[in-house]
Motif scaffolding. Structure first.
Motif, PDB file in Angstrom:
ATOM      1  N   GLU A 120      -8.607   2.284  -2.832  1.00 53.83           N
ATOM      2  CA  GLU A 120      -7.644   1.325  -3.375  1.00 53.83           C
ATOM      3  C   GLU A 120      -7.113   0.354  -2.325  1.00 53.83           C
ATOM      4  O   GLU A 120      -6.494  -0.653  -2.672  1.00 53.83           O
ATOM      5  N   GLY A 137      -1.777  -6.342  -3.956  1.00 56.96           N
ATOM      6  CA  GLY A 137      -1.988  -5.600  -5.194  1.00 56.96           C
ATOM      7  C   GLY A 137      -2.020  -6.433  -6.443  1.00 56.96           C
ATOM      8  O   GLY A 137      -2.403  -5.952  -7.512  1.00 56.96           O
ATOM      9  N   ALA A 170       0.823  -1.200   0.000  1.00 61.47           N
ATOM     10  CA  ALA A 170       0.000   0.000   0.000  1.00 61.47           C
ATOM     11  C   ALA A 170       0.867   1.265   0.000  1.00 61.47           C
ATOM     12  O   ALA A 170       0.543   2.259  -0.650  1.00 61.47           O
ATOM     13  N   LYS A 182      -7.599  -3.618  -2.314  1.00 60.99           N
ATOM     14  CA  LYS A 182      -6.719  -4.535  -3.040  1.00 60.99           C
ATOM     15  C   LYS A 182      -5.560  -5.029  -2.186  1.00 60.99           C
ATOM     16  O   LYS A 182      -4.845  -5.951  -2.586  1.00 60.99           O
ATOM     17  N   PHE A 183      -5.365  -4.420  -1.013  1.00 60.84           N
ATOM     18  CA  PHE A 183      -4.236  -4.780  -0.159  1.00 60.84           C
ATOM     19  C   PHE A 183      -4.680  -5.370   1.186  1.00 60.84           C
ATOM     20  O   PHE A 183      -3.853  -5.549   2.075  1.00 60.84           O
ATOM     21  N   ALA A 216      -1.531   3.988  -1.841  1.00 63.92           N
ATOM     22  CA  ALA A 216      -2.943   3.634  -2.004  1.00 63.92           C
ATOM     23  C   ALA A 216      -3.819   4.475  -1.086  1.00 63.92           C
ATOM     24  O   ALA A 216      -3.505   4.686   0.089  1.00 63.92           O
TER      25      ALA A 216
END
Length: 232
Positions: free
Chosen positions: A53, A75, A44, A56-57, A49
């Motif tokens: 976003e 990611g 991240a 996604k992590f 991020a």
């Protein structure tokens, strides 16, 4: 021979002791003591991020006393992996505390079985020795419940004070660092709590069995013999 009421109480207590034994065995063998969400902090930070976003992590982790698994989200999609606590990972944890949790539960299993046997003995006959009677049954249930409480408390201490989830999540992670976002106790942990509660119920049943209820006596009418009765 014990009375019908005491037979019923000790038969119920024996059933509860056996159920407690089953609960502990199932809890120890199932890797669902703890679950949580883990953030791949390194990934991240690399892409800076933002909140939308970060999904996604964010991965997942679960573990028990002997094994577990996790989903890494850095990611590039989720990657599943499984792990075992023994023999390698335990070196990275608080080894003494983790082994103590397992030992406490093993001792509790033994006392649950002893309680089960002594409850059956008291349901069948009245033992001559006090240690085999209700006092002994109460002692075994107290010890079994006490060791379960010690195991549960030790596990909570390992999670909250020794960062058990974070240590497991970062085991053999040389590149990425994971941060714990959320963690919660799962079914197997609560099975142990239910097992300790079962032994507390047994102590209550044993206390009730020691209560001496007054016996209901029917009064027989005394025959009054008079002189007139003798004449007839």
């Amino acid at each position: 021979m014990p009375g019908c009421f005491k037979k019923t109480l000790f038969a119920l207590a024996s059933l509860i002791s056996f159920v407690s034994f089953i609960l502990i065995v199932v809890a120890m063998g199932t890797p669902r003591w703890m679950t949580g969400k883990i953030l791949c902090k390194t990934g991240a930070d690399l892409v800076n991020a933002t909140d939308p976003e970060l999904v996604k992590f964010i991965g997942e982790i679960y573990y028990g006393l002997f094994r577990g698994g996790k989903i890494r989200q850095c990611g590039l999609g989720g990657r599943r992996s499984k792990f075992t606590i023994f023999p390698h990972m335990v070196k990275k944890l608080n080894t003494g505390l983790h082994v103590m949790i397992i030992m406490f539960l093993c001792v509790a299993i033994c006392f649950s079985l002893v309680s089960f046997g002594f409850c059956i003995l008291n349901a069948i006959k009245v033992p001559f020795r006090a240690i085999k009677g209700p006092a002994g049954v109460g002692l075994w249930n107290f010890l079994a419940g006490g060791f379960i409480v010690l195991a549960v408390t030790s596990f909570m201490a390992a999670v909250k004070l020794h960062r058990l989830t974070e240590r497991i999540a970062n085991f053999r992670e040389n590149v990425f660092q994971f941060v714990i976002l959320e963690e919660q106790f799962e079914d197997c942990f609560w099975l142990c709590v239910a097992s300790a509660t079962a032994h507390a119920v047994n102590l209550l049943l044993i206390a009730i069995s020691g209560i001496h209820f007054p016996k209901i006596k029917t009064k027989t009418e005394e025959a009054n013999v008079t002189a007139e009765d003798i004449m007839y």
